[in-house]
Motif scaffolding. Structure first.
Motif, short mmCIF file in Angstrom:
data_model
loop_
_atom_site.label_atom_id
_atom_site.label_comp_id
_atom_site.label_asym_id
_atom_site.label_seq_id
_atom_site.Cartn_x
_atom_site.Cartn_y
_atom_site.Cartn_z
N ARG A 152 0.86 -1.18 0.00
CA ARG A 152 0.00 0.00 0.00
C ARG A 152 0.89 1.22 0.00
NH1 ARG A 152 -5.54 -1.07 2.40
NH2 ARG A 152 -5.71 -3.30 2.15
N TYR A 153 0.52 2.20 -0.83
CA TYR A 153 1.28 3.43 -0.93
C TYR A 153 0.36 4.60 -0.64
CZ TYR A 153 4.64 0.36 -3.09
OH TYR A 153 5.51 -0.67 -3.31
N VAL A 154 0.82 5.48 0.22
CA VAL A 154 0.02 6.60 0.71
C VAL A 154 0.67 7.91 0.29
CG1 VAL A 154 -0.93 7.69 2.78
CG2 VAL A 154 -0.69 5.21 2.69
N ARG A 155 -0.19 8.88 -0.08
CA ARG A 155 0.30 10.22 -0.37
C ARG A 155 -0.72 11.23 0.13
NH1 ARG A 155 2.27 12.03 -5.14
NH2 ARG A 155 2.62 10.00 -5.99
N LEU A 156 -0.24 12.40 0.44
CA LEU A 156 -1.09 13.50 0.87
C LEU A 156 -1.89 14.01 -0.32
CD1 LEU A 156 -1.75 15.53 3.18
CD2 LEU A 156 0.10 16.95 2.29
N ARG A 157 -3.16 14.28 -0.12
CA ARG A 157 -4.01 14.84 -1.18
C ARG A 157 -3.88 16.36 -1.15
NH1 ARG A 157 -9.87 12.25 -0.91
NH2 ARG A 157 -10.06 13.54 -2.77
N ARG A 158 -2.67 16.82 -1.35
CA ARG A 158 -2.33 18.24 -1.20
C ARG A 158 -3.16 19.14 -2.11
NH1 ARG A 158 2.14 20.90 1.29
NH2 ARG A 158 1.64 23.09 1.13
N ALA A 159 -3.27 18.80 -3.38
CA ALA A 159 -4.03 19.65 -4.31
C ALA A 159 -5.49 19.74 -3.91
CB ALA A 159 -3.88 19.14 -5.74
N LEU B 153 -6.79 19.28 -0.87
CA LEU B 153 -6.91 20.03 0.38
C LEU B 153 -6.70 21.52 0.15
CD1 LEU B 153 -5.09 17.54 2.76
CD2 LEU B 153 -7.53 18.12 2.79
N ASP B 154 -5.72 21.86 -0.70
CA ASP B 154 -5.47 23.27 -1.00
C ASP B 154 -6.65 23.91 -1.73
OD1 ASP B 154 -3.01 23.25 0.24
OD2 ASP B 154 -1.86 23.07 -1.62
N ALA B 155 -7.30 23.14 -2.59
CA ALA B 155 -8.45 23.68 -3.32
C ALA B 155 -9.64 23.91 -2.37
CB ALA B 155 -8.85 22.72 -4.44
N ARG B 156 -9.84 22.98 -1.44
CA ARG B 156 -10.98 23.10 -0.51
C ARG B 156 -10.72 24.10 0.60
NH1 ARG B 156 -15.72 22.27 -0.32
NH2 ARG B 156 -15.89 21.07 1.56
N PHE B 157 -9.49 24.09 1.14
CA PHE B 157 -9.16 24.90 2.31
C PHE B 157 -7.81 25.59 2.08
CE2 PHE B 157 -11.11 20.81 3.62
CZ PHE B 157 -12.40 21.28 3.82
N PRO B 158 -7.81 26.64 1.26
CA PRO B 158 -6.54 27.31 0.91
C PRO B 158 -5.75 27.74 2.14
CG PRO B 158 -8.36 28.17 -0.40
CD PRO B 158 -8.97 27.29 0.66
#
Length: 139
Positions: A96-103, A105-110
């Motif tokens: 299993r590979y995990v990554r932050l959903r940065r884009a 999260l930034d779009a929803r909560f700048p």
């Protein structure tokens, strides 16, 4: 992937990668209350600091800096983060590979992720600052 169990593929590469993407909320459905509740735990806040570099990580507790936790506990924390919309998890074979959903999260909560990472940055290098001053599992 490097010896630390991380890759630095972009989000577009992740979308086309082999393996199954585990269930997660759509970007528009990520709720601030759920994100903040998930990050209210020191271990999950630590993991945010780890994932903030944009890499894709395997689930090795030692590589994530939470080697003192049982494997099932780490899985629990990762599941809460995924269900809150903070991370995405891709299953490739037995891994299993995990990554932050940065884009997303930034779009929803700048500015939210940047503010949290800056707050965590007061600690030591390589840990996202977590663990210093009571902010993480070692603090």
């Amino acid at each position: 992937m490097d010896e630390a169990g991380t890759t630095t593929e972009g989000a577009a590469d992740d979308a086309g990668a082999d393996g199954e993407l585990l269930e997660q909320p759509d970007a528009a459905d990520i709720e601030l209350v759920r994100v903040l509740h998930a990050l209210g735990d020191p271990t999950r806040l630590h993991l945010l600091g780890v994932y903030a570099d944009g890499g894709r990580y395997d689930c090795s507790s030692e590589r994530l800096g939470v080697g003192h936790l049982h494997k099932s506990t780490v899985s629990h924390h990762l599941r809460i983060m995924r269900r809150a919309g903070i991370t995405s998890t891709r299953v490739v074979g037995r891994n299993r590979y995990v990554r932050l959903r940065r884009a997303d999260l930034d779009a929803r909560f700048p500015g939210l992720v940047d503010a949290l990472v800056r707050a965590l940055g007061a600690g030591g290098p390589g840990t996202g600052g977590v663990g210093a001053g009571g902010w993480g599992p070692g603090g």
